[in-house]
Scaffold this motif. Sequence first.
Motif, short mmCIF file in Angstrom:
data_model
loop_
_atom_site.label_atom_id
_atom_site.label_comp_id
_atom_site.label_asym_id
_atom_site.label_seq_id
_atom_site.Cartn_x
_atom_site.Cartn_y
_atom_site.Cartn_z
N ARG A 50 48.31 21.35 19.31
CA ARG A 50 47.88 21.01 20.86
C ARG A 50 46.74 20.23 20.69
O ARG A 50 46.60 19.09 21.18
N GLU A 51 45.76 20.36 19.75
CA GLU A 51 44.56 19.82 19.42
C GLU A 51 44.87 18.07 19.10
O GLU A 51 44.54 17.26 19.38
N ALA A 52 45.68 18.19 18.11
CA ALA A 52 46.37 16.89 17.35
C ALA A 52 46.89 15.97 18.37
O ALA A 52 46.90 14.88 18.60
N ILE A 53 47.89 16.66 19.37
CA ILE A 53 48.63 15.90 20.28
C ILE A 53 47.69 15.22 21.54
O ILE A 53 47.78 14.18 21.99
N GLN A 54 46.68 16.14 21.37
CA GLN A 54 45.48 15.73 22.55
C GLN A 54 44.67 14.53 22.04
O GLN A 54 44.52 13.70 22.78
N GLY A 60 46.42 6.72 23.29
CA GLY A 60 47.60 6.06 23.88
C GLY A 60 48.67 6.14 23.20
O GLY A 60 49.53 5.06 23.51
N LEU A 61 48.92 7.16 22.24
CA LEU A 61 50.35 6.91 21.72
C LEU A 61 51.37 7.77 22.30
O LEU A 61 52.50 7.67 22.14
N VAL A 62 50.77 8.92 23.09
CA VAL A 62 51.82 9.81 23.77
C VAL A 62 51.43 9.99 25.03
O VAL A 62 50.08 9.68 25.58
N TYR A 63 52.16 10.44 25.84
CA TYR A 63 51.57 11.08 27.39
C TYR A 63 52.57 12.17 27.72
O TYR A 63 53.47 12.57 27.04
#
Length: 250
Positions: A50-54, A60-63
């Motif tokens: 979850r920290e990596a995705i944050q 600005g790579l994912v939303y």
Amino acid sequence: MRRIQSKKLSDVIMEELESMILDGRLLAGQKLPPERELAEQFAVSRPSLREAIQKMEAKGLVYRKQGGGTFVKRRLTALVTDPLLDLIAQRPETQFDLLEFRHALEGMAAYYAALRGQPEDYQRLQDALNGLPKDGDQDTAAEAEALASFYLVMAQAAHNMVLLHVMRSLLPMLQDNIRGNLDMLARDADVGDTIAQQRQQIVNAIVQRDPELARQASNEHLAFIEDTLLNINRQDTRIQRALRRIEVKR
């Protein structure tokens, strides 16, 4: 001596996810697998994932969609494509410029797909070819979209990250170019079968792992399209001249 610092686990996970975007395993607009599946796949804890995705979201790579999951951003290449390429795409005279550029781009994709492609790449390429609209389908927009996807699959099979992302950044312009070409080629009913055979020859050369033959087949295909379009343009010019003569006589 400097102290060697180990990377945080979340940074390692982020780098792996970024690699998946770069090499085409995760596409623009694609939904990431659920956190539980990714955590199991990477053998990490869900808080680290979850920290990596944050961190990726901050870059600005994912939303995230509330209750809908996490997605790769669709406009990753916005800085490349806007506004210059959009301006170029609006100029009719650039149609043949882009065709010339496609010789290099698609020829390279075909060459390296034959050189480095794997059986699963070749299957996806053949499936993309088989999925193209058949003769008699008049929806050139849908056909252009399918053809652009076909060339993107070819670029993915080349396993060259720079080539793949150049192709992705140019995809909207490429699709517009293909659609314009299809609209003009529809005036010549005899070219459809030839063009379809040429596309199959490109795929055959790639599957046979013959890089030079694949590049040659791609270039011959685009040269045929270019020559056909030029002939159609010449015919249109002659017709316009004839009509002007008629108008003068009247």
